[in-house]
Motif scaffolding. Structure first.
Motif, short mmCIF file in Angstrom:
data_model
loop_
_atom_site.label_atom_id
_atom_site.label_comp_id
_atom_site.label_asym_id
_atom_site.label_seq_id
_atom_site.Cartn_x
_atom_site.Cartn_y
_atom_site.Cartn_z
N MET A 79 -2.02 -72.67 2.65
CA MET A 79 -3.30 -72.69 1.97
C MET A 79 -4.41 -72.59 3.03
N LEU A 80 -5.37 -71.72 2.76
CA LEU A 80 -6.47 -71.53 3.69
C LEU A 80 -7.53 -72.61 3.52
N SER A 81 -8.23 -72.87 4.60
CA SER A 81 -9.40 -73.75 4.54
C SER A 81 -10.51 -73.01 3.81
N PRO A 82 -11.55 -73.71 3.35
CA PRO A 82 -12.66 -73.01 2.71
C PRO A 82 -13.28 -71.94 3.62
N ALA A 83 -13.46 -72.25 4.88
CA ALA A 83 -14.02 -71.27 5.81
C ALA A 83 -13.07 -70.09 5.99
N GLY A 84 -11.79 -70.37 6.13
CA GLY A 84 -10.80 -69.30 6.29
C GLY A 84 -10.75 -68.39 5.07
N ALA A 85 -10.87 -68.97 3.89
CA ALA A 85 -10.88 -68.18 2.66
C ALA A 85 -12.10 -67.26 2.62
N LEU A 86 -13.26 -67.77 3.02
CA LEU A 86 -14.47 -66.95 3.05
C LEU A 86 -14.33 -65.80 4.04
N VAL A 87 -13.86 -66.12 5.24
CA VAL A 87 -13.72 -65.10 6.28
C VAL A 87 -12.74 -64.02 5.83
N GLU A 88 -11.62 -64.43 5.23
CA GLU A 88 -10.62 -63.47 4.77
C GLU A 88 -11.14 -62.62 3.60
N ALA A 89 -11.80 -63.26 2.65
CA ALA A 89 -12.28 -62.55 1.46
C ALA A 89 -13.36 -61.53 1.80
N PHE A 90 -14.15 -61.81 2.80
CA PHE A 90 -15.27 -60.93 3.15
C PHE A 90 -15.04 -60.19 4.46
N ALA A 91 -13.80 -59.92 4.79
CA ALA A 91 -13.47 -59.29 6.07
C ALA A 91 -14.13 -57.92 6.23
N ARG A 92 -14.29 -57.19 5.13
CA ARG A 92 -14.87 -55.84 5.23
C ARG A 92 -16.24 -55.77 4.58
N ALA A 93 -16.87 -56.88 4.39
CA ALA A 93 -18.20 -56.90 3.75
C ALA A 93 -19.26 -56.39 4.73
N ASP A 94 -20.34 -55.89 4.16
CA ASP A 94 -21.47 -55.47 4.99
C ASP A 94 -22.28 -56.67 5.44
N LEU A 95 -22.29 -57.73 4.63
CA LEU A 95 -23.05 -58.93 4.95
C LEU A 95 -22.48 -60.10 4.18
N LEU A 96 -22.30 -61.22 4.83
CA LEU A 96 -21.86 -62.46 4.19
C LEU A 96 -23.04 -63.42 4.22
N VAL A 97 -23.44 -63.91 3.05
CA VAL A 97 -24.56 -64.83 2.95
C VAL A 97 -24.01 -66.21 2.59
N VAL A 98 -24.33 -67.20 3.41
CA VAL A 98 -23.92 -68.58 3.14
C VAL A 98 -25.16 -69.46 3.05
N GLY A 99 -25.09 -70.46 2.23
CA GLY A 99 -26.20 -71.38 2.08
C GLY A 99 -26.10 -72.52 3.09
#
Length: 54
Positions: free
Chosen positions: A1-21
């Motif tokens: 199971m991935l950590s919350p940060a790991g899940a974000l990084v993996e899910a948005f690996a090819r994104a143009d921009l990742l926005v976090v609050g």
């Protein structure tokens, strides 16, 4: 199971921009980011925008 940060990084690996609050009650603007935001900033393959909560 991935950590919350790991899940974000993996899910948005090819994104143009990742926005976090940034919401850390009791901390002034410009304070160090929380652990998830910090991990995303260290490991993301795309640009990351950290948007503070008013």
């Amino acid at each position: 199971m991935l950590s919350p940060a790991g899940a974000l990084v993996e899910a948005f690996a090819r994104a143009d921009l990742l926005v976090v609050g940034a919401h850390r009650p009791g901390h002034p603007p410009g304070a160090r980011p929380g652990r998830i935001t910090h991990a995303v900033l260290q490991h993301a393959q795309s640009p990351v925008a950290v948007v503070p909560r008013r």
